[in-house]
Design a protein around this motif. Structure first.
Motif, PDB file in Angstrom:
ATOM      1  N   ASP A 178      -3.279 -12.393   8.697  1.00  0.00           N
ATOM      2  CA  ASP A 178      -3.200 -11.077   8.090  1.00  0.00           C
ATOM      3  C   ASP A 178      -2.641 -10.119   9.131  1.00  0.00           C
ATOM      4  OD1 ASP A 178      -5.269 -10.313   9.798  1.00  0.00           O
ATOM      5  OD2 ASP A 178      -6.810 -10.589   8.263  1.00  0.00           O
ATOM      6  N   ALA A 179      -2.287  -8.911   8.674  1.00  0.00           N
ATOM      7  CA  ALA A 179      -1.615  -7.972   9.559  1.00  0.00           C
ATOM      8  C   ALA A 179      -2.469  -7.606  10.769  1.00  0.00           C
ATOM      9  CB  ALA A 179      -1.247  -6.718   8.765  1.00  0.00           C
ATOM     10  N   GLN A 251       7.311   2.487   1.921  1.00  0.00           N
ATOM     11  CA  GLN A 251       6.808   1.217   1.399  1.00  0.00           C
ATOM     12  C   GLN A 251       6.391   0.248   2.507  1.00  0.00           C
ATOM     13  OE1 GLN A 251       9.112  -0.455  -2.001  1.00  0.00           O
ATOM     14  NE2 GLN A 251      10.536   1.245  -1.605  1.00  0.00           N
ATOM     15  N   ALA A 252       6.553   0.663   3.751  1.00  0.00           N
ATOM     16  CA  ALA A 252       6.234  -0.239   4.863  1.00  0.00           C
ATOM     17  C   ALA A 252       4.731  -0.451   4.982  1.00  0.00           C
ATOM     18  CB  ALA A 252       6.785   0.317   6.162  1.00  0.00           C
ATOM     19  N   LYS A 253       4.351  -1.649   5.409  1.00  0.00           N
ATOM     20  CA  LYS A 253       2.947  -1.987   5.624  1.00  0.00           C
ATOM     21  C   LYS A 253       2.787  -2.568   7.025  1.00  0.00           C
ATOM     22  CE  LYS A 253       1.854  -2.934   0.775  1.00  0.00           C
ATOM     23  NZ  LYS A 253       1.300  -3.922  -0.185  1.00  0.00           N
ATOM     24  N   PRO A 254       1.620  -2.414   7.628  1.00  0.00           N
ATOM     25  CA  PRO A 254       1.396  -3.014   8.952  1.00  0.00           C
ATOM     26  C   PRO A 254       1.739  -4.502   8.934  1.00  0.00           C
ATOM     27  CG  PRO A 254      -0.405  -1.543   8.413  1.00  0.00           C
ATOM     28  CD  PRO A 254       0.440  -1.649   7.169  1.00  0.00           C
ATOM     29  N   ASP A 256       4.927  -5.536   8.997  1.00  0.00           N
ATOM     30  CA  ASP A 256       6.327  -5.661   8.588  1.00  0.00           C
ATOM     31  C   ASP A 256       7.234  -5.676   9.811  1.00  0.00           C
ATOM     32  OD1 ASP A 256       5.655  -5.735   5.944  1.00  0.00           O
ATOM     33  OD2 ASP A 256       6.260  -3.668   5.492  1.00  0.00           O
ATOM     34  N   TYR A 282       5.969  -3.154  12.790  1.00  0.00           N
ATOM     35  CA  TYR A 282       5.327  -1.921  12.352  1.00  0.00           C
ATOM     36  C   TYR A 282       3.815  -2.118  12.351  1.00  0.00           C
ATOM     37  CZ  TYR A 282       4.265   2.212   9.512  1.00  0.00           C
ATOM     38  OH  TYR A 282       3.770   3.405   9.059  1.00  0.00           O
ATOM     39  N   GLY A 284       1.603   0.574  11.471  1.00  0.00           N
ATOM     40  CA  GLY A 284       0.960   1.606  10.670  1.00  0.00           C
ATOM     41  C   GLY A 284       0.950   2.959  11.361  1.00  0.00           C
ATOM     42  N   ARG A 309       9.492  -7.891   5.024  1.00  0.00           N
ATOM     43  CA  ARG A 309       8.089  -8.322   4.961  1.00  0.00           C
ATOM     44  C   ARG A 309       7.979  -9.842   5.059  1.00  0.00           C
ATOM     45  NH1 ARG A 309       5.440  -4.983   0.874  1.00  0.00           N
ATOM     46  NH2 ARG A 309       5.625  -3.598   2.672  1.00  0.00           N
ATOM     47  N   PRO A 313       0.112  -9.870   1.714  1.00  0.00           N
ATOM     48  CA  PRO A 313      -1.293  -9.461   1.729  1.00  0.00           C
ATOM     49  C   PRO A 313      -2.140 -10.239   0.740  1.00  0.00           C
ATOM     50  CG  PRO A 313       0.024  -7.845   0.559  1.00  0.00           C
ATOM     51  CD  PRO A 313       0.986  -8.820   1.177  1.00  0.00           C
TER      52      PRO A 313
END
Length: 459
Positions: A178-179, A251-254, A256, A282, A284, A309, A313
């Protein structure tokens, strides 16, 4: 480790809870209440138990050997003769005990192959068996072995369950980070790796840790968790997961990947020229971690970049049905990066097995068709991962009949599981078609190709 906690690991309640863990939280609660919250603590309980076993065995062996020798303490000549006989018997007994112990070690090896602690227990078992043979108490050898093995069976039911349930190659099946896990791993290298232009490309999987550039760092972090995203920014433009957005973090997520470009036209295929120039992860809050004069965290300030990505998730405790493609697998095709739960995998296996249960080749052809659809402009609307494609209305057997339900719970041949693993995790496919039928005809067209028990066609 106190005796109460050792008993917990051997209790029937724990074994029952483990078998019912998919539908109950009792398994984790029992371990937690007993103080076992990690694999390390469970291992500590195992070692504590082994220590008690070794101590008891050594004490019993010394006692029996002393009694044996004391009976030989008669006249000098008689003692010599009896000691000679004793040595001959010992050689024979050693051969017998070696064979018996080898069987015991094979059983132990299933649970903790190659560990020092296990070899010590086996050593002590050999001594105890030899002593029992000398006293002509062979009938007690089997109970002794059972006494030694049984606690390990109780403590390692999860390991045995995995080993006996499947024999296919499941090394890191659907390796997933996971991120949070990935970012924390990346942060470990802050200030520890010098910037080396071109460093981290090729060589050993950990070569980047001695010195790397921006792409060497990002590749090394993702590769640590089993993702192949390309070794430089040019390769990452197509291999680092799926495109999310340009020039915006909305739209970016940790977790990415951010690839930076020289201009707003985002020219592909020209790294360090007119195209991509830098890459980061990235984390966050408008921040990135990257290698630029050393690994560090910065605020995102670039004007032209692409968000891609790789990580998918987890939603509600199961794989995200919206999923997404992963990086390029070792067989040359993209992987499925979705974090499938065990029940998701069993559903995939059941559908694939129902469509073609005859061979590895046939099963691989079915799962390949689903992965081809994920990438196909014609079929991608049905879903962005394999499970979504297999369960789309009116497509595979999932929505057309109920026969596949009998194959749930892993009730499929091992080669079906292997085919699914090879395709989704390693990027292996044996054709480029998107559709199939069980017979060749008007629908398939004359150019359809038979693979396994089906005829494949279409793109």
């Amino acid at each position: 480790m106190d005796r109460a906690n050792s008993r917990v690991l051997q209790s029937a309640a724990l074994r029952t809870a483990y078998l019912e863990r998919e539908s109950s939280e009792a398994y984790g609660q029992i371990l937690k209440s007993a103080g076992f919250s990690s694999d390390g603590q469970k291992a500590a309980a195992q070692l504590a138990y082994e220590k008690q076993v070794r101590k008891a065995l050594k004490g019993e062996y010394r006692k029996q050997l002393t009694e044996k020798i004391s009976k030989l303490n008669v006249s000098s000549l008689a003692k010599k003769a009896q000691m000679q006989k004793f040595r001959q018997e010992q050689m024979q007994e050693d051969e017998q005990s070696r064979a018996m112990t080898q069987q015991a070690e094979q059983s132990f090896g299933l649970m903790a192959k190659g560990t020092k602690a296990l070899r010590k227990v086996a050593d002590d078992a050999r001594k105890a068996i030899r002593a029992l043979v000398r006293k002509k108490l062979v009938i007690l050898i089997i109970p002794l072995i059972l006494v030694l093995i049984l606690p390990f069976l109780m403590m390692f039911i999860p390991i045995l369950g995995t080993a006996t349930a499947t024999s296919y190659e499941d090394n890191e099946v659907y390796a997933y980070a996971d991120a949070t896990e990935l970012i924390e791993y990346a942060k470990q290298w802050i200030g520890k790796i010098p910037y080396v232009w071109g460093g981290g490309h090729g060589g050993s999987p950990t070569a980047w840790q001695s010195g790397c550039d921006c792409s060497g760092f990002v590749h090394g972090v993702f590769n640590h968790f089993g993702y192949e995203i390309g070794g430089d920014t040019g390769a990452m433009e197509t291999q680092a997961g799926t495109h999310i957005a340009y020039d915006s973090l909305v739209q970016a997520k940790p977790g990415d990947v951010l690839i930076y470009y020289r201009t707003g036209t985002h020219i592909k295929g020209q790294p360090n020229g007119n195209g991509s120039t830098h890459v980061s992860i990235y984390i966050g809050n408008n921040q990135i971690i990257h290698q630029s004069g050393g690994v560090h965290i910065s605020n995102e300030y670039h004007q032209y970049f692409e968000v891609r990505r790789v990580l998918t998730p987890d939603v509600g405790g199961r794989g995200n049905i919206s999923g997404g493609l992963g990086g390029m697998g070792t067989y040359g095709h993209k992987t499925d990066a979705t974090n499938y739960s065990q029940s998701d995998l069993e559903l995939i296996w059941a559908i694939v097995a129902q469509e073609d249960n005859g061979s590895y080749k046939g099963a691989l052809a079915v799962i390949s068709s689903a992965m081809n659809r994920v990438e196909s402009p014609t079929w991608s609307y049905e879903g962005s991962n394999v499970l979504a494609q297999l369960t789309a209305p009116g497509q595979y057997c999932y929505s057309n009949d109920t026969y596949w339900q009998a194959r749930l719970g892993g009730n499929v041949p091992d080669y079906v599981k292997q085919a699914v693993n090879d395709c989704l995790k390693k990027g292996k496919r044996n054709h480029s078609y998107t559709s199939f039928r069980s017979t060749k005809g008007k629908t398939t067209g004359a150019d359809a190709v038979q693979i396994g028990g089906n005829w494949f066609f279409g793109h």
